[in-house]
Design a protein around this motif. Structure first.
Motif, PDB file in Angstrom:
ATOM      1  N   ARG A 173       0.798  -1.240   0.000  1.00  0.00           N
ATOM      2  CA  ARG A 173       0.000   0.000   0.000  1.00  0.00           C
ATOM      3  C   ARG A 173       0.825   1.281   0.000  1.00  0.00           C
ATOM      4  NH1 ARG A 173      -2.762  -2.672   4.598  1.00  0.00           N
ATOM      5  NH2 ARG A 173      -4.224  -4.111   3.663  1.00  0.00           N
ATOM      6  N   TYR A 174       2.086   1.173   0.436  1.00  0.00           N
ATOM      7  CA  TYR A 174       2.939   2.360   0.576  1.00  0.00           C
ATOM      8  C   TYR A 174       4.155   2.209  -0.338  1.00  0.00           C
ATOM      9  CZ  TYR A 174       0.201   3.667   4.672  1.00  0.00           C
ATOM     10  OH  TYR A 174      -0.823   4.037   5.510  1.00  0.00           O
ATOM     11  N   SER A 175       4.237   3.036  -1.371  1.00  0.00           N
ATOM     12  CA  SER A 175       5.336   2.964  -2.334  1.00  0.00           C
ATOM     13  C   SER A 175       6.655   3.359  -1.689  1.00  0.00           C
ATOM     14  CB  SER A 175       5.071   3.907  -3.512  1.00  0.00           C
ATOM     15  OG  SER A 175       3.870   3.572  -4.152  1.00  0.00           O
ATOM     16  N   LEU A 176       7.698   2.611  -1.986  1.00  0.00           N
ATOM     17  CA  LEU A 176       9.041   2.934  -1.502  1.00  0.00           C
ATOM     18  C   LEU A 176       9.588   4.087  -2.321  1.00  0.00           C
ATOM     19  CD1 LEU A 176      11.364   2.146   0.400  1.00  0.00           C
ATOM     20  CD2 LEU A 176      12.179   0.613  -1.407  1.00  0.00           C
ATOM     21  N   ILE A 177      10.058   5.136  -1.654  1.00  0.00           N
ATOM     22  CA  ILE A 177      10.541   6.333  -2.356  1.00  0.00           C
ATOM     23  C   ILE A 177      11.909   6.760  -1.838  1.00  0.00           C
ATOM     24  CG2 ILE A 177       8.248   7.253  -2.859  1.00  0.00           C
ATOM     25  CD1 ILE A 177       8.979   9.335  -0.484  1.00  0.00           C
ATOM     26  N   ASN A 178      12.553   7.602  -2.628  1.00  0.00           N
ATOM     27  CA  ASN A 178      13.720   8.354  -2.196  1.00  0.00           C
ATOM     28  C   ASN A 178      13.175   9.715  -1.782  1.00  0.00           C
ATOM     29  OD1 ASN A 178      15.793  10.473  -2.561  1.00  0.00           O
ATOM     30  ND2 ASN A 178      17.087   8.733  -3.120  1.00  0.00           N
ATOM     31  N   LEU A 179      13.252  10.032  -0.510  1.00  0.00           N
ATOM     32  CA  LEU A 179      12.636  11.246   0.024  1.00  0.00           C
ATOM     33  C   LEU A 179      13.169  12.504  -0.650  1.00  0.00           C
ATOM     34  CD1 LEU A 179      10.658  12.419   2.128  1.00  0.00           C
ATOM     35  CD2 LEU A 179      12.621  12.660   3.639  1.00  0.00           C
ATOM     36  N   ALA A 180      14.480  12.605  -0.814  1.00  0.00           N
ATOM     37  CA  ALA A 180      15.071  13.808  -1.420  1.00  0.00           C
ATOM     38  C   ALA A 180      14.554  14.008  -2.845  1.00  0.00           C
ATOM     39  CB  ALA A 180      16.596  13.712  -1.412  1.00  0.00           C
ATOM     40  N   ALA A 191       5.534  30.111 -11.445  1.00  0.00           N
ATOM     41  CA  ALA A 191       5.984  30.856 -12.633  1.00  0.00           C
ATOM     42  C   ALA A 191       4.813  31.129 -13.579  1.00  0.00           C
ATOM     43  CB  ALA A 191       7.083  30.085 -13.353  1.00  0.00           C
ATOM     44  N   ILE A 192       3.874  30.215 -13.642  1.00  0.00           N
ATOM     45  CA  ILE A 192       2.726  30.365 -14.550  1.00  0.00           C
ATOM     46  C   ILE A 192       1.590  31.149 -13.894  1.00  0.00           C
ATOM     47  CG2 ILE A 192       0.903  29.078 -15.754  1.00  0.00           C
ATOM     48  CD1 ILE A 192       2.987  26.774 -16.032  1.00  0.00           C
ATOM     49  N   SER A 193       1.254  30.783 -12.641  1.00  0.00           N
ATOM     50  CA  SER A 193       0.046  31.321 -12.004  1.00  0.00           C
ATOM     51  C   SER A 193       0.294  32.238 -10.813  1.00  0.00           C
ATOM     52  CB  SER A 193      -0.832  30.153 -11.524  1.00  0.00           C
ATOM     53  OG  SER A 193      -1.156  29.307 -12.593  1.00  0.00           O
ATOM     54  N   GLY A 194       1.538  32.371 -10.396  1.00  0.00           N
ATOM     55  CA  GLY A 194       1.854  33.226  -9.261  1.00  0.00           C
ATOM     56  C   GLY A 194       1.907  32.453  -7.953  1.00  0.00           C
ATOM     57  N   LYS A 195       2.428  33.121  -6.928  1.00  0.00           N
ATOM     58  CA  LYS A 195       2.618  32.483  -5.632  1.00  0.00           C
ATOM     59  C   LYS A 195       1.309  32.110  -4.940  1.00  0.00           C
ATOM     60  CE  LYS A 195       7.174  34.182  -4.405  1.00  0.00           C
ATOM     61  NZ  LYS A 195       7.893  32.938  -4.258  1.00  0.00           N
ATOM     62  N   GLU A 196       0.220  32.716  -5.338  1.00  0.00           N
ATOM     63  CA  GLU A 196      -1.074  32.433  -4.711  1.00  0.00           C
ATOM     64  C   GLU A 196      -1.751  31.192  -5.291  1.00  0.00           C
ATOM     65  OE1 GLU A 196      -2.213  34.133  -2.023  1.00  0.00           O
ATOM     66  OE2 GLU A 196      -0.280  35.154  -2.160  1.00  0.00           O
ATOM     67  N   ALA A 197      -1.157  30.575  -6.316  1.00  0.00           N
ATOM     68  CA  ALA A 197      -1.751  29.379  -6.918  1.00  0.00           C
ATOM     69  C   ALA A 197      -1.952  28.313  -5.846  1.00  0.00           C
ATOM     70  CB  ALA A 197      -0.853  28.849  -8.024  1.00  0.00           C
ATOM     71  N   HIS A 198      -3.083  27.646  -5.908  1.00  0.00           N
ATOM     72  CA  HIS A 198      -3.414  26.666  -4.877  1.00  0.00           C
ATOM     73  C   HIS A 198      -3.603  25.294  -5.504  1.00  0.00           C
ATOM     74  CE1 HIS A 198      -5.855  25.047  -1.429  1.00  0.00           C
ATOM     75  NE2 HIS A 198      -4.770  25.515  -0.861  1.00  0.00           N
ATOM     76  N   TYR A 199      -2.941  24.283  -4.934  1.00  0.00           N
ATOM     77  CA  TYR A 199      -3.141  22.901  -5.339  1.00  0.00           C
ATOM     78  C   TYR A 199      -2.796  22.002  -4.160  1.00  0.00           C
ATOM     79  CZ  TYR A 199       1.934  22.556  -5.955  1.00  0.00           C
ATOM     80  OH  TYR A 199       3.278  22.562  -5.749  1.00  0.00           O
ATOM     81  N   PHE A 200      -3.184  20.759  -4.258  1.00  0.00           N
ATOM     82  CA  PHE A 200      -2.927  19.800  -3.180  1.00  0.00           C
ATOM     83  C   PHE A 200      -2.969  18.391  -3.752  1.00  0.00           C
ATOM     84  CE2 PHE A 200      -7.400  20.717  -3.483  1.00  0.00           C
ATOM     85  CZ  PHE A 200      -7.981  19.459  -3.530  1.00  0.00           C
ATOM     86  N   ARG A 201      -2.398  17.456  -3.003  1.00  0.00           N
ATOM     87  CA  ARG A 201      -2.488  16.046  -3.343  1.00  0.00           C
ATOM     88  C   ARG A 201      -2.119  15.210  -2.128  1.00  0.00           C
ATOM     89  NH1 ARG A 201       1.563  12.642  -4.651  1.00  0.00           N
ATOM     90  NH2 ARG A 201       3.688  13.390  -4.596  1.00  0.00           N
ATOM     91  N   ALA A 202      -2.449  13.928  -2.200  1.00  0.00           N
ATOM     92  CA  ALA A 202      -2.108  12.994  -1.126  1.00  0.00           C
ATOM     93  C   ALA A 202      -1.531  11.726  -1.743  1.00  0.00           C
ATOM     94  CB  ALA A 202      -3.350  12.659  -0.305  1.00  0.00           C
ATOM     95  N   GLY A 203      -0.706  11.032  -0.987  1.00  0.00           N
ATOM     96  CA  GLY A 203      -0.130   9.773  -1.424  1.00  0.00           C
ATOM     97  C   GLY A 203       0.315   8.972  -0.215  1.00  0.00           C
ATOM     98  N   LYS A 204       0.671   7.707  -0.444  1.00  0.00           N
ATOM     99  CA  LYS A 204       1.158   6.838   0.632  1.00  0.00           C
ATOM    100  C   LYS A 204       2.562   6.374   0.265  1.00  0.00           C
ATOM    101  CE  LYS A 204      -3.291   5.037   2.124  1.00  0.00           C
ATOM    102  NZ  LYS A 204      -4.092   3.802   2.284  1.00  0.00           N
ATOM    103  N   TYR A 205       3.521   6.682   1.146  1.00  0.00           N
ATOM    104  CA  TYR A 205       4.923   6.374   0.866  1.00  0.00           C
ATOM    105  C   TYR A 205       5.599   5.745   2.079  1.00  0.00           C
ATOM    106  CZ  TYR A 205       4.119   9.632  -2.959  1.00  0.00           C
ATOM    107  OH  TYR A 205       3.620  10.258  -4.071  1.00  0.00           O
ATOM    108  N   ARG A 206       6.680   5.011   1.797  1.00  0.00           N
ATOM    109  CA  ARG A 206       7.549   4.488   2.848  1.00  0.00           C
ATOM    110  C   ARG A 206       8.989   4.798   2.487  1.00  0.00           C
ATOM    111  NH1 ARG A 206       9.171  -0.969   0.865  1.00  0.00           N
ATOM    112  NH2 ARG A 206       7.715  -1.345  -0.830  1.00  0.00           N
ATOM    113  N   PHE A 207       9.787   5.041   3.511  1.00  0.00           N
ATOM    114  CA  PHE A 207      11.197   5.357   3.323  1.00  0.00           C
ATOM    115  C   PHE A 207      11.909   5.231   4.661  1.00  0.00           C
ATOM    116  CE2 PHE A 207       8.739   9.185   3.990  1.00  0.00           C
ATOM    117  CZ  PHE A 207       9.414   9.825   5.023  1.00  0.00           C
ATOM    118  N   ALA A 208      13.211   5.012   4.597  1.00  0.00           N
ATOM    119  CA  ALA A 208      14.020   4.909   5.808  1.00  0.00           C
ATOM    120  C   ALA A 208      14.448   6.301   6.255  1.00  0.00           C
ATOM    121  CB  ALA A 208      15.245   4.042   5.553  1.00  0.00           C
ATOM    122  N   ALA A 209      14.478   6.496   7.566  1.00  0.00           N
ATOM    123  CA  ALA A 209      14.916   7.767   8.146  1.00  0.00           C
ATOM    124  C   ALA A 209      15.531   7.495   9.512  1.00  0.00           C
ATOM    125  CB  ALA A 209      13.745   8.733   8.276  1.00  0.00           C
TER     126      ALA A 209
END
Length: 168
Positions: free
Chosen positions: A31-38, A53-71
């Motif tokens: 369920r949790y994809s292995l990623i390189n955090l950096a 650069a296209i829409s300005g600093k006020e542009a709003h977006y969001f997303r969610a995901g499931k990840y695993r990584f060592a820390a």
């Protein structure tokens, strides 16, 4: 004789317990994809820069995901930052769940390092006691996180909500 039998039974139980635990994490791994955090954070910053650069600093977006990584745990915890909580609630409410549940679920965030990246990660309250028992400053853990990403006029939030951990 009985000592040998008990020793063998104990060994079997111990090994079977480890296989049950591993089987549980195999499901988490699916369920949790292995990623390189950096690399993920670089990609998110690049995307944020291109949107700005296209829409300005006020542009709003969001997303969610499931990840695993060592820390590596750096031995510090603090109360969850209110701005981070607000960002997580916003993203959660528009993607995968009820934002109200976070108030009861979260209280603290913990300091970790993965490669050159230091970051604070909120941890589910029910994990805090086992984490404190199992993990010490400098220990490496595999973190299973719900990633909540938001860009708005307030900045870029890349939050890794710890859903589970496995001490390495």
């Amino acid at each position: 004789m009985w000592k040998n039998v008990l020793g063998i039974l104990s060994l079997i139980l111990l090994l079977s317990g480890q296989s049950f635990a591993q089987a549980g994490f195999e499901k988490w791994d699916e369920r949790y994809s292995l990623i390189n955090l950096a690399e993920l954070l670089d990609s998110e910053q690049h995307y944020a820069d291109s949107i700005e650069a296209i829409s300005g600093k006020e542009a709003h977006y969001f997303r969610a995901g499931k990840y695993r990584f060592a820390a590596t745990y750096l031995g510090l915890k603090r109360r969850l930052d209110a701005k981070v909580m607000k960002s997580m609630q916003y993203v959660l409410g528009r993607t995968v769940g009820d934002p109200g549940q976070l108030e009861e679920l979260l209280e603290h965030e913990y300091l970790f390092q993965a490669g050159d990246v230091r970051f604070w990660a909120p941890m589910q309250r029910q994990l805090e006691a086992p984490f404190a028992e199992e993990v010490r400053n400098g220990d490496t853990v595999l973190l299973y996180c719900l990633f909540l990403n938001e860009h708005s006029g307030s900045g870029l939030y890349n939050t890794f909500l710890v859903s589970e951990f496995l001490k390495k």
